[in-house]
Write a protein that holds these residues in place. Structure first.
Motif, PDB file in Angstrom:
ATOM      1  N   VAL A  55     -26.784  67.656  -0.351  1.00 43.55           N
ATOM      2  CA  VAL A  55     -27.380  68.141   0.079  1.00 43.55           C
ATOM      3  C   VAL A  55     -27.578  67.019   1.454  1.00 43.55           C
ATOM      4  CG1 VAL A  55     -29.872  68.450   0.181  1.00 43.55           C
ATOM      5  CG2 VAL A  55     -28.500  69.630  -1.894  1.00 43.55           C
ATOM      6  N   LEU A  56     -27.328  66.187   1.095  1.00 48.56           N
ATOM      7  CA  LEU A  56     -27.452  65.296   2.275  1.00 48.56           C
ATOM      8  C   LEU A  56     -26.909  65.734   3.818  1.00 48.56           C
ATOM      9  CD1 LEU A  56     -29.067  62.235   0.899  1.00 48.56           C
ATOM     10  CD2 LEU A  56     -30.216  63.549   2.358  1.00 48.56           C
ATOM     11  N   GLN A  57     -25.285  65.471   2.870  1.00 46.74           N
ATOM     12  CA  GLN A  57     -24.404  65.777   3.788  1.00 46.74           C
ATOM     13  C   GLN A  57     -23.832  67.365   4.229  1.00 46.74           C
ATOM     14  OE1 GLN A  57     -20.912  64.996   0.570  1.00 46.74           O
ATOM     15  NE2 GLN A  57     -20.754  62.916   1.737  1.00 46.74           N
ATOM     16  N   LYS A  58     -24.494  67.849   3.824  1.00 50.37           N
ATOM     17  CA  LYS A  58     -24.531  69.835   4.100  1.00 50.37           C
ATOM     18  C   LYS A  58     -25.735  69.686   5.377  1.00 50.37           C
ATOM     19  CE  LYS A  58     -22.880  72.046   0.355  1.00 50.37           C
ATOM     20  NZ  LYS A  58     -23.267  72.746  -0.798  1.00 50.37           N
ATOM     21  N   MET A  59     -27.135  68.637   5.267  1.00 47.27           N
ATOM     22  CA  MET A  59     -27.453  68.654   6.207  1.00 47.27           C
ATOM     23  C   MET A  59     -27.260  67.858   7.227  1.00 47.27           C
ATOM     24  SD  MET A  59     -31.302  68.025   3.758  1.00 47.27           S
ATOM     25  CE  MET A  59     -32.526  68.498   5.427  1.00 47.27           C
ATOM     26  N   ALA A  60     -26.860  66.856   7.443  1.00 44.90           N
ATOM     27  CA  ALA A  60     -25.972  66.197   8.400  1.00 44.90           C
ATOM     28  C   ALA A  60     -25.536  66.508   8.764  1.00 44.90           C
ATOM     29  CB  ALA A  60     -25.014  64.753   7.875  1.00 44.90           C
ATOM     30  N   LYS A  61     -24.068  67.880   8.196  1.00 41.07           N
ATOM     31  CA  LYS A  61     -23.083  68.350   9.168  1.00 41.07           C
ATOM     32  C   LYS A  61     -23.727  69.445   9.955  1.00 41.07           C
ATOM     33  CE  LYS A  61     -19.570  71.517   8.330  1.00 41.07           C
ATOM     34  NZ  LYS A  61     -18.475  72.623   6.646  1.00 41.07           N
ATOM     35  N   GLN A  62     -25.048  70.674   9.437  1.00 39.82           N
ATOM     36  CA  GLN A  62     -26.005  71.168   9.576  1.00 39.82           C
ATOM     37  C   GLN A  62     -26.090  70.368  11.069  1.00 39.82           C
ATOM     38  OE1 GLN A  62     -28.432  72.345   7.384  1.00 39.82           O
ATOM     39  NE2 GLN A  62     -27.233  74.205   6.386  1.00 39.82           N
ATOM     40  N   ARG A  63     -26.519  68.829  10.949  1.00 40.12           N
ATOM     41  CA  ARG A  63     -27.242  68.760  12.281  1.00 40.12           C
ATOM     42  C   ARG A  63     -26.440  68.386  13.242  1.00 40.12           C
ATOM     43  NH1 ARG A  63     -30.315  70.586   8.783  1.00 40.12           N
ATOM     44  NH2 ARG A  63     -32.325  70.119   8.861  1.00 40.12           N
ATOM     45  N   ARG A  64     -25.157  67.877  13.089  1.00 45.57           N
ATOM     46  CA  ARG A  64     -24.271  67.744  14.191  1.00 45.57           C
ATOM     47  C   ARG A  64     -23.910  69.271  14.851  1.00 45.57           C
ATOM     48  NH1 ARG A  64     -22.140  64.620   8.610  1.00 45.57           N
ATOM     49  NH2 ARG A  64     -22.893  62.296   9.762  1.00 45.57           N
ATOM     50  N   GLU A  65     -23.696  69.749  13.860  1.00 49.55           N
ATOM     51  CA  GLU A  65     -23.191  71.276  15.012  1.00 49.55           C
ATOM     52  C   GLU A  65     -24.412  71.364  15.769  1.00 49.55           C
ATOM     53  OE1 GLU A  65     -22.699  73.693  11.402  1.00 49.55           O
ATOM     54  OE2 GLU A  65     -20.213  72.917  11.449  1.00 49.55           O
ATOM     55  N   SER A  66     -25.661  71.914  15.227  1.00 53.97           N
ATOM     56  CA  SER A  66     -26.352  71.782  16.117  1.00 53.97           C
ATOM     57  C   SER A  66     -26.556  71.321  17.875  1.00 53.97           C
ATOM     58  CB  SER A  66     -28.313  71.893  15.120  1.00 53.97           C
ATOM     59  OG  SER A  66     -28.096  72.527  14.690  1.00 53.97           O
ATOM     60  N   ILE A  67     -26.156  70.133  17.253  1.00 51.60           N
ATOM     61  CA  ILE A  67     -26.157  69.068  18.825  1.00 51.60           C
ATOM     62  C   ILE A  67     -25.513  68.968  19.811  1.00 51.60           C
ATOM     63  CG2 ILE A  67     -25.901  66.463  19.337  1.00 51.60           C
ATOM     64  CD1 ILE A  67     -27.466  65.754  16.608  1.00 51.60           C
ATOM     65  N   ASP A  68     -24.282  69.633  18.893  1.00 52.13           N
ATOM     66  CA  ASP A  68     -23.097  70.182  19.823  1.00 52.13           C
ATOM     67  C   ASP A  68     -23.317  71.033  20.531  1.00 52.13           C
ATOM     68  OD1 ASP A  68     -21.604  67.914  19.101  1.00 52.13           O
ATOM     69  OD2 ASP A  68     -20.219  69.492  17.549  1.00 52.13           O
ATOM     70  N   MET A  69     -24.061  72.388  19.495  1.00 55.12           N
ATOM     71  CA  MET A  69     -24.689  73.593  20.317  1.00 55.12           C
ATOM     72  C   MET A  69     -25.007  73.580  21.150  1.00 55.12           C
ATOM     73  SD  MET A  69     -24.349  76.370  17.190  1.00 55.12           S
ATOM     74  CE  MET A  69     -25.584  76.622  17.323  1.00 55.12           C
ATOM     75  N   PHE A  70     -26.681  72.466  21.403  1.00 55.57           N
ATOM     76  CA  PHE A  70     -27.815  72.016  21.808  1.00 55.57           C
ATOM     77  C   PHE A  70     -27.416  71.732  23.412  1.00 55.57           C
ATOM     78  CE2 PHE A  70     -30.783  72.621  18.723  1.00 55.57           C
ATOM     79  CZ  PHE A  70     -31.150  73.975  18.091  1.00 55.57           C
ATOM     80  N   GLU A  71     -26.181  70.578  23.045  1.00 57.03           N
ATOM     81  CA  GLU A  71     -26.037  69.575  23.754  1.00 57.03           C
ATOM     82  C   GLU A  71     -25.087  70.881  25.398  1.00 57.03           C
ATOM     83  OE1 GLU A  71     -23.902  66.881  22.705  1.00 57.03           O
ATOM     84  OE2 GLU A  71     -26.056  65.218  22.794  1.00 57.03           O
ATOM     85  N   SER A  72     -24.038  71.452  24.325  1.00 52.41           N
ATOM     86  CA  SER A  72     -23.214  72.059  25.574  1.00 52.41           C
ATOM     87  C   SER A  72     -24.310  73.617  26.411  1.00 52.41           C
ATOM     88  CB  SER A  72     -22.905  73.189  24.652  1.00 52.41           C
ATOM     89  OG  SER A  72     -22.671  73.472  23.528  1.00 52.41           O
ATOM     90  N   GLY A  73     -25.488  73.365  25.517  1.00 55.19           N
ATOM     91  CA  GLY A  73     -26.209  74.942  26.120  1.00 55.19           C
ATOM     92  C   GLY A  73     -27.164  73.951  26.828  1.00 55.19           C
ATOM     93  N   GLY A  74     -26.881  73.001  27.134  1.00 50.34           N
ATOM     94  CA  GLY A  74     -28.272  72.438  28.026  1.00 50.34           C
ATOM     95  C   GLY A  74     -29.398  72.254  27.344  1.00 50.34           C
ATOM     96  N   ARG A  75     -29.462  72.235  26.453  1.00 52.24           N
ATOM     97  CA  ARG A  75     -31.076  71.908  25.875  1.00 52.24           C
ATOM     98  C   ARG A  75     -30.951  70.307  24.925  1.00 52.24           C
ATOM     99  NH1 ARG A  75     -33.838  76.654  24.286  1.00 52.24           N
ATOM    100  NH2 ARG A  75     -35.488  74.980  24.540  1.00 52.24           N
ATOM    101  N   GLU A  76     -31.198  69.537  25.796  1.00 57.59           N
ATOM    102  CA  GLU A  76     -31.261  68.051  25.917  1.00 57.59           C
ATOM    103  C   GLU A  76     -32.552  67.953  24.811  1.00 57.59           C
ATOM    104  OE1 GLU A  76     -29.243  65.683  25.816  1.00 57.59           O
ATOM    105  OE2 GLU A  76     -27.600  67.775  26.715  1.00 57.59           O
ATOM    106  N   GLU A  77     -33.460  68.202  25.248  1.00 56.82           N
ATOM    107  CA  GLU A  77     -34.749  68.558  24.627  1.00 56.82           C
ATOM    108  C   GLU A  77     -34.919  68.673  22.869  1.00 56.82           C
ATOM    109  OE1 GLU A  77     -35.039  72.008  25.373  1.00 56.82           O
ATOM    110  OE2 GLU A  77     -34.686  70.496  26.327  1.00 56.82           O
ATOM    111  N   LEU A  78     -33.496  69.773  22.769  1.00 59.58           N
ATOM    112  CA  LEU A  78     -33.816  69.912  20.994  1.00 59.58           C
ATOM    113  C   LEU A  78     -33.083  69.050  20.291  1.00 59.58           C
ATOM    114  CD1 LEU A  78     -33.707  74.189  21.624  1.00 59.58           C
ATOM    115  CD2 LEU A  78     -35.417  73.315  20.461  1.00 59.58           C
ATOM    116  N   ALA A  79     -31.633  68.925  21.477  1.00 56.77           N
ATOM    117  CA  ALA A  79     -30.404  67.917  20.785  1.00 56.77           C
ATOM    118  C   ALA A  79     -31.228  66.991  20.455  1.00 56.77           C
ATOM    119  CB  ALA A  79     -29.732  67.546  22.008  1.00 56.77           C
ATOM    120  N   LYS A  80     -32.700  66.510  21.262  1.00 55.75           N
ATOM    121  CA  LYS A  80     -32.969  65.223  20.793  1.00 55.75           C
ATOM    122  C   LYS A  80     -33.577  65.269  19.332  1.00 55.75           C
ATOM    123  CE  LYS A  80     -36.518  61.759  22.468  1.00 55.75           C
ATOM    124  NZ  LYS A  80     -37.374  61.735  23.708  1.00 55.75           N
TER     125      LYS A  80
END
Length: 150
Positions: A55-80
């Motif tokens: 469960v933790l590995q899946k959650m970590a993977k989801q967070r990494r993907e979200s961070i990449d998406m937010f950073e590429s979209g210029g949403r630094e506050e959400l990435a933080k």
């Protein structure tokens, strides 16, 4: 047990008034409870720590993907916010094997199973996950298995 460590961390965060950490630990415990409910309907004898690690590995993977998406979209506050949650999740994950150690395990399993081509990738991945699933990031291992079987 990892589950108990997460509960203790939640209590400590609540007492310290750390709202971000409290929210992250609550999210972890909610996902664990969801998995418990899912496994209740199936006849599963999965070890608790293995299930929680999955469960933790899946959650970590989801967070990494979200961070990449937010950073590429210029949403630094959400990435933080996602980075903060990822750091809390990673605290509870067991230490992951290095890429070199993972490659050595893959070579051993490949030799043991007599795997020679991409047709055997599923067998190698299944064996790797059953033996070392909690110690290896399976998404990275997939690339290493492909390289080993090419």
């Amino acid at each position: 047990m990892i589950r108990d460590d997460v509960k203790a961390a939640q209590i400590a965060a609540m007492k310290a008034g750390d709202k971000d950490r409290t929210a992250a630990t609550r999210a972890i415990l909610a996902k664990i409870k969801d998995k418990d409910i899912e496994l209740r309907t199936k006849d599963s004898t999965l070890d608790d720590d293995i299930m929680v690690t999955d469960v933790l590995q899946k959650m970590a993977k989801q967070r990494r993907e979200s961070i990449d998406m937010f950073e590429s979209g210029g949403r630094e506050e959400l990435a933080k916010g996602e980075k903060m949650e990822l750091s809390v999740i990673e605290e509870f994950l067991p230490a992951q094997l290095s890429e070199a150690d993972t490659a050595a395990l893959i070579d051993g399993i490949k030799a043991e199973l007599g795997a020679e081509s991409m047709k055997d990738m599923g067998r190698v991945m299944a064996e790797l996950k059953s033996r070392h699933g909690s110690e290896i990031d399976m998404s990275k291992a997939s690339g290493l298995v492909k390289a080993a079987l090419s």
